[in-house]
Design an enzyme around this catalytic site. Structure first.
Site, mmCIF file in Angstrom:
data_model
loop_
_atom_site.group_PDB
_atom_site.id
_atom_site.type_symbol
_atom_site.label_atom_id
_atom_site.label_comp_id
_atom_site.label_asym_id
_atom_site.label_seq_id
_atom_site.Cartn_x
_atom_site.Cartn_y
_atom_site.Cartn_z
ATOM 1 N N PRO A 5 0.789 -1.062 -0.039
ATOM 2 C CA PRO A 5 -0.057 0.038 0.022
ATOM 3 C C PRO A 5 1.050 1.321 -0.001
ATOM 4 C CG PRO A 5 0.151 -0.983 2.104
ATOM 5 C CD PRO A 5 0.598 -1.982 1.320
ATOM 6 N N MET A 6 0.714 2.106 -0.887
ATOM 7 C CA MET A 6 1.421 3.385 -1.159
ATOM 8 C C MET A 6 0.652 4.608 -1.281
ATOM 9 S SD MET A 6 4.754 1.827 -3.374
ATOM 10 C CE MET A 6 3.594 0.899 -4.435
ATOM 11 N N CYS A 88 3.230 2.957 8.912
ATOM 12 C CA CYS A 88 3.247 4.543 8.352
ATOM 13 C C CYS A 88 3.886 5.362 9.453
ATOM 14 C CB CYS A 88 2.159 4.770 7.786
ATOM 15 S SG CYS A 88 1.937 6.659 7.055
ATOM 16 N N HIS A 159 8.077 -4.747 7.498
ATOM 17 C CA HIS A 159 8.989 -3.820 6.802
ATOM 18 C C HIS A 159 10.296 -3.767 7.570
ATOM 19 C CE1 HIS A 159 9.430 0.425 4.824
ATOM 20 N NE2 HIS A 159 10.838 -0.271 4.758
ATOM 21 N N ASN A 199 9.074 -6.829 3.562
ATOM 22 C CA ASN A 199 9.147 -5.584 2.548
ATOM 23 C C ASN A 199 10.188 -4.777 3.045
ATOM 24 O OD1 ASN A 199 7.328 -2.642 3.131
ATOM 25 N ND2 ASN A 199 7.792 -3.409 1.187
ATOM 26 N N GLY A 200 10.511 -4.395 1.853
ATOM 27 C CA GLY A 200 11.912 -3.242 1.792
ATOM 28 C C GLY A 200 13.018 -3.532 1.143
ATOM 29 N N GLY A 201 13.356 -2.756 0.147
ATOM 30 C CA GLY A 201 14.475 -2.787 -0.658
ATOM 31 C C GLY A 201 14.771 -3.855 -1.741
ATOM 32 N N GLY A 221 7.614 -2.500 -2.885
ATOM 33 C CA GLY A 221 6.973 -1.064 -2.714
ATOM 34 C C GLY A 221 7.359 -0.405 -3.992
ATOM 35 N N ARG A 222 8.210 0.608 -3.670
ATOM 36 C CA ARG A 222 8.603 1.311 -4.964
ATOM 37 C C ARG A 222 8.946 0.772 -6.279
ATOM 38 N NH1 ARG A 222 13.131 4.343 -1.765
ATOM 39 N NH2 ARG A 222 12.799 2.565 -0.569
#
Length: 328
Positions: A5-6, A88, A159, A199-201, A221-222
């Site tokens: 979710p972003m 968040c 995360h 999650n992350g990277g 994510g990104r």
């Protein structure tokens, strides 16, 4: 695999785009507060198209009774899963006692999740950080999870960074705190009955697939909007029997039809354009594509920019479904 979710990214238009690339990954809404669900325009906030499923509704909640009311309302929309945001770090979210600040209140998180599980048959899960501020040791996360476990929740999306709530912006919190994958791996070792998604990277297929031997899933994510074809490349490895590569030409043709169904001449298609900006990332034609999209803001008819792209971009670029190496 799932797409995180972003805020201002994972709206219904972006999720439709994602679904063209992956049939099996779980997609998430942006975080929606209980207040917005209870008091806001519910159809605008909660509506989605059937093509987006499987779809997770992520909720920001600070009180068990508000979570109950929000989940009851959301039942009419038939999401596939309910997820509580405990990650968040934005100032606005902190002001509402939502998000990452709940890492310091594991008993409250337990109660929120317990109440949510009591009124829905859908899976209820939690997405959290490995820590916050001074609660930044592995033992702090382990204590959080040991308390939350009493809710009956067994799926944890972690995360692998702490959040620094005072002094770092949300953007900085995505980059400055170092990744600590080893803490997530240790959590899985000590709680093997948990389903743990990391999650992350993660930015390339190899690093994503390597997690398969250790954990139960990876959340992107990104990378999902900076390198969207990564979704399809990983999907083809994980589910070779029911997936296939899709070319950029096929993507554009699908999106033209989607625009015609969802945008009229007075309703510019930028809400879609902004989230497909990197469709040609790390690929021949990227500069031309971005120029065409930028010019598309001035077009009289939504979708004209995508038709121009089909005419102007090199055929070999349109027919490719692969990524160049990350270093390119």
């Amino acid at each position: 695999m799932s797409v995180a979710p972003m805020v201002d990214v994972t709206d219904r238009h972006f999720r439709y785009f994602n679904r063209l690339l992956t049939k099996n990954s779980y997609l998430y809404t942006e975080m929606i507060s209980t207040g917005a669900i209870i008091h806001g325009d519910r159809h605008r906030i909660l509506d989605f198209s059937p093509q987006e499923k499987p779809l997770v509704l992520q909720i920001g909640a600070a009180k068990p009774e508000e979570m109950v009311e929000a989940v009851k309302i959301a039942e009419d929309w038939d999401y596939d899963e309910i997820n509580l945001n405990v990650g968040c770090p934005s100032n606005k979210v902190q002001e509402g006692d939502l998000g990452a600040c709940l890492m310091a209140k594991p008993e409250l998180v337990r109660d929120i999740l317990t109440e949510a599980r009591g009124i829905t048959s859908k899976p209820v899960t939690v997405k959290h950080r490995i820590g916050i501020d001074d609660l930044d040791k592995y033992e702090d996360m382990e204590n959080f999870c040991s308390i939350v476990e009493a809710s009956g929740v067994t799926r944890y999306i972690v995360h692998a960074r702490i959040a620094i709530l005072k002094g770092l912006s949300p953007k900085d919190n995505r980059n400055i705190p170092p990744l600590r994958y080893e803490d997530v791996y240790r959590l899985k070792e000590e709680y093997p009955h948990f389903q743990i998604e990391i999650n992350g990277g993660f930015k390339d297929r190899e690093s994503i697939l390597a997690q398969k031997e250790i954990l139960d899933g990876v959340m992107l994510g990104r990378a999902a909007y900076e390198r969207p074809y990564l979704l399809n490349e990983v999907e083809n490895v994980l589910y070779p029997e029911d997936t296939a590569s899709i070319t950029r030409q096929e993507i554009l043709e699908h999106l033209i039809g989607y625009i015609q169904e969802n945008f009229d001449e007075d309703n510019k298609a930028w809400p879609l354009y902004r989230n497909i900006y990197d469709l040609f990332a790390f690929h021949k034609g990227a500069k031309v594509w971005k120029r065409i999209l930028n010019e598309g803001l001035k077009e009289d008819k939504p979708g004209d920019a995508l038709k121009k792209a089909l005419d102007q971009l090199p055929l070999e670029s349109l027919l490719s479904s692969s990524l160049l190496p990350l270093s390119s």
